[in-house]
Design an enzyme around this catalytic site. Structure first.
Site, mmCIF file in Angstrom:
data_model
loop_
_atom_site.group_PDB
_atom_site.id
_atom_site.type_symbol
_atom_site.label_atom_id
_atom_site.label_comp_id
_atom_site.label_asym_id
_atom_site.label_seq_id
_atom_site.Cartn_x
_atom_site.Cartn_y
_atom_site.Cartn_z
ATOM 1 N N ARG A 112 2.561 -4.057 10.075
ATOM 2 C CA ARG A 112 1.239 -4.712 10.072
ATOM 3 C C ARG A 112 1.152 -5.677 8.910
ATOM 4 N NH1 ARG A 112 -0.816 -3.836 4.820
ATOM 5 N NH2 ARG A 112 -1.365 -1.677 4.422
ATOM 6 N N GLU A 211 -10.620 -2.560 6.368
ATOM 7 C CA GLU A 211 -10.410 -2.870 4.941
ATOM 8 C C GLU A 211 -10.187 -4.368 4.726
ATOM 9 O OE1 GLU A 211 -7.824 -0.229 2.671
ATOM 10 O OE2 GLU A 211 -6.946 -2.001 1.726
ATOM 11 N N ARG A 215 -6.218 -6.814 10.569
ATOM 12 C CA ARG A 215 -4.940 -6.136 10.398
ATOM 13 C C ARG A 215 -4.195 -6.438 11.689
ATOM 14 N NH1 ARG A 215 -4.574 -2.018 6.307
ATOM 15 N NH2 ARG A 215 -5.397 -3.096 4.493
ATOM 16 N N CYS A 257 -7.569 -4.996 -1.223
ATOM 17 C CA CYS A 257 -6.885 -4.049 -2.117
ATOM 18 C C CYS A 257 -5.685 -4.752 -2.758
ATOM 19 C CB CYS A 257 -6.408 -2.832 -1.321
ATOM 20 S SG CYS A 257 -5.475 -1.638 -2.316
ATOM 21 N N THR A 259 -2.933 -3.757 -3.683
ATOM 22 C CA THR A 259 -1.609 -3.308 -3.212
ATOM 23 C C THR A 259 -1.153 -4.098 -1.991
ATOM 24 O OG1 THR A 259 -2.454 -1.627 -1.692
ATOM 25 C CG2 THR A 259 -2.025 -0.935 -3.962
ATOM 26 N N ARG A 266 3.039 -4.044 5.695
ATOM 27 C CA ARG A 266 3.556 -2.671 5.588
ATOM 28 C C ARG A 266 4.368 -2.398 6.843
ATOM 29 N NH1 ARG A 266 2.707 3.071 5.845
ATOM 30 N NH2 ARG A 266 1.012 3.000 7.372
ATOM 31 N N ARG A 295 4.134 8.459 3.332
ATOM 32 C CA ARG A 295 2.760 8.835 3.735
ATOM 33 C C ARG A 295 2.852 9.933 4.782
ATOM 34 N NH1 ARG A 295 -0.925 3.259 4.284
ATOM 35 N NH2 ARG A 295 -0.347 2.418 2.276
ATOM 36 N N GLU A 300 -2.417 6.802 5.324
ATOM 37 C CA GLU A 300 -2.698 7.004 3.918
ATOM 38 C C GLU A 300 -3.600 8.216 3.679
ATOM 39 O OE1 GLU A 300 -4.406 3.585 2.015
ATOM 40 O OE2 GLU A 300 -3.032 4.067 0.406
HETATM 41 P P1 ADP Z 1 -2.254 0.832 7.084
HETATM 42 O O1 ADP Z 1 -1.045 0.828 7.920
HETATM 43 O O2 ADP Z 1 -3.184 -0.220 7.498
HETATM 44 O O3 ADP Z 1 -1.873 0.792 5.653
HETATM 45 P P2 ADP Z 1 -2.719 3.722 7.508
HETATM 46 O O4 ADP Z 1 -1.692 4.207 6.542
HETATM 47 O O5 ADP Z 1 -4.051 4.403 7.503
HETATM 48 O O6 ADP Z 1 -3.080 2.186 7.307
HETATM 49 O O7 ADP Z 1 -2.102 3.823 8.976
HETATM 50 C C1 ADP Z 1 -2.846 3.404 10.067
HETATM 51 C C2 ADP Z 1 -2.423 4.097 11.344
HETATM 52 O O8 ADP Z 1 -1.134 3.661 11.719
HETATM 53 C C3 ADP Z 1 -2.358 5.615 11.228
HETATM 54 O O9 ADP Z 1 -2.864 6.193 12.413
HETATM 55 C C4 ADP Z 1 -0.870 5.870 11.144
HETATM 56 O O10 ADP Z 1 -0.492 7.138 11.634
HETATM 57 C C5 ADP Z 1 -0.340 4.775 12.045
HETATM 58 N N1 ADP Z 1 1.072 4.458 11.796
HETATM 59 C C6 ADP Z 1 1.627 4.004 10.659
HETATM 60 N N2 ADP Z 1 2.949 3.822 10.803
HETATM 61 C C7 ADP Z 1 3.258 4.187 12.083
HETATM 62 C C8 ADP Z 1 4.446 4.228 12.852
HETATM 63 N N3 ADP Z 1 5.613 3.839 12.337
HETATM 64 N N4 ADP Z 1 4.360 4.665 14.132
HETATM 65 C C9 ADP Z 1 3.177 5.038 14.658
HETATM 66 N N5 ADP Z 1 2.023 5.014 14.000
HETATM 67 C C10 ADP Z 1 2.045 4.589 12.729
HETATM 68 C C1 CIR Z 2 -6.638 4.500 -3.478
HETATM 69 O O1 CIR Z 2 -6.820 3.941 -4.562
HETATM 70 O O2 CIR Z 2 -6.089 5.595 -3.349
HETATM 71 C C2 CIR Z 2 -7.146 3.788 -2.243
HETATM 72 N N1 CIR Z 2 -8.084 2.784 -2.631
HETATM 73 C C3 CIR Z 2 -5.987 3.168 -1.487
HETATM 74 C C4 CIR Z 2 -5.034 2.343 -2.320
HETATM 75 C C5 CIR Z 2 -3.911 1.676 -1.525
HETATM 76 N N2 CIR Z 2 -2.801 2.524 -1.421
HETATM 77 C C6 CIR Z 2 -1.511 2.199 -1.440
HETATM 78 O O3 CIR Z 2 -0.695 2.881 -2.015
HETATM 79 N N3 CIR Z 2 -1.122 1.102 -0.782
#
Ligand code: ADP
Ligand code: CIR
Length: 346
Positions: A112, A211, A215, A257, A259, A266, A295, A300
């Site tokens: 993403r 956020e 995305r 954010c 990060t 990501r 994660r 997250e």
């Molecule tokens: P972001 O990717 O935007 O940083 P999250 O860590 O909250 O946010 O992940 C968002 C969603 O994407 C969650 O439901 C997570 O389980 C899903 N996800 C992340 N990576 C994968 C993957 N490789 N395959 C399937 N689902 C994924």
């Molecule tokens: C935190 O500070 O835990 C949340 N605001 C999320 C920060 C982003 N996390 C990351 O490691 N990419």
């Protein structure tokens, strides 16, 4: 407002870097969108278990509150204030033959990027009218996409709770009620202006006004990381031709954010490594060597389930998109080799 008191066990970057002197110097400084230091740090003040704890309301936040943001950006990405960010979205440069062609370890791959609309505040400082305008402009842009990127926009308003729950459970949709986003002001007027667009196969999805304002997501079962990257690159180009993205020469794509600055990318796999993850130290050491973040399976701040982890690139700023994905690919190759060695099948 007075300098916040942090508990002695607070580990967040906010606790590490916000000094009383810095606080005094910046507490009355506002951006032209009226965004304050108090708003920038509220998430980390309310949630002492934050890993970072700060959000930006606009590009100006990164400039006016640089005394706080710069050390956080440097600690997270290894990116110094005098460094330059470079972009490279050329899929031909990625070396990513499927690291798991038999499908033994990798359940799915997802890449993403975050994007925001140029010349508008970021989510923490946006007004309801501006957020609605973002939704209209992004959806209009998405409606021009054709072929495998053609799809439908589903606003959160009016979505049945069952549909919403199933989309979250199946890893397609953002969750609701995140306390870190809540304190950052990112859940204001929820669910108005939020929604998800996806193609028929749910291999291309766009989250609207979570956020970040966008995305842009490419995902599919298995470990064909190159195919996921190629689809994402096409999608970014398609949307970018319709909606101008917020970007700075120094910080790359601007995100709420710190990060996510730079590539805002990501790239992750959901991967099962039952032997290796029994030795948490070894598992973490390989991830650290390749700049990978671990994660849980619901993203997250979630836990692993059934020994499945979400492994992704940690660095997003100061590396190109190709390099960010390559970090993940190279790390996953080594993780799988180690798992096979421990199983005695290498
Ligand atoms: P972001 O990717 O935007 O940083 P999250 O860590 O909250 O946010 O992940 C968002 C969603 O994407 C969650 O439901 C997570 O389980 C899903 N996800 C992340 N990576 C994968 C993957 N490789 N395959 C399937 N689902 C994924
Ligand atoms: C935190 O500070 O835990 C949340 N605001 C999320 C920060 C982003 N996390 C990351 O490691 N990419």
């Amino acid at each position: 407002m007075t300098y916040p008191t942090f508990s002695t066990d607070c580990q967040s970057m906010l606790c590490r870097f916000l000094t009383p002197e810095m606080f005094e110097a910046l507490k009355d400084v506002q951006t032209s969108n009226g965004f304050t230091l108090e708003q920038a740090i509220r998430s980390g003040v309310d949630n002492p278990d934050s890993s970072i704890g700060v959000y930006a309301g606009d590009e100006e936040s990164y400039i006016l509150y640089a005394a706080l943001f710069d050390p956080i950006i440097e600690a997270y990405h290894g990116f110094h204030p005098t460094d330059a960010h470079r972009s490279d979205l050329d899929p031909a440069k990625l070396k990513a033959p499927n690291p798991d062609p038999e499908g033994e370890f990798i359940l799915s791959t997802r890449i993403r990027v975050g994007r925001n609309v140029a010349d508008l505040p970021l989510g923490p400082a946006i007004t309801r009218e501006q957020r609605d305008e973002v939704e209209r402009r992004v959806v209009a842009g998405l409606e021009t996409l054709t072929g495998d990127l053609a799809g439908t926009y589903y606003p959160l308003t009016g979505m049945s709770p069952e549909t919403q729950r199933a989309l979250i459970e199946d890893h397609f949709l953002f969750k609701e009620g995140d306390r870190f986003l809540e304190s950052a002001g990112l859940n204001r007027d929820w669910p108005s202006g939020r929604g998800i667009y996806h193609n028929h196969d749910k291999t291309f999805l766009v989250w609207v006004n979570e956020e970040d304002q966008m995305r842009i997501i490419s995902m599919q079962p298995g470990g064909d990381i190159a195919e996921v990257f190629r689809r994402l690159v096409r999608a970014i180009a398609g949307i970018g031709s319709q909606v101008p993205f917020a970007r700075s020469a120094h910080l790359g794509y601007l995100t709420s954010c710190p990060t996510n600055l730079g590539t805002a990318m990501r790239a992750s796999v959901h991967i099962a490594l039952p032997k290796l993850t029994e030795d948490r130290e070894r598992f973490e050491a390989i991830c650290a060597k390749h700049h990978l973040q671990i994660r849980g399976v619901h993203g997250e701040h979630s836990e692993s389930e059934g020994g499945v982890y979400d492994i992704s690139n940690l660095r997003r700023l100061g590396v190109t998109e190709v390099e960010a994905v390559q970090d993940m690919v190279d790390g996953v190759v080594e993780l799988i080799a180690e798992e096979k060695r421990l199983r005695g099948t290498a």
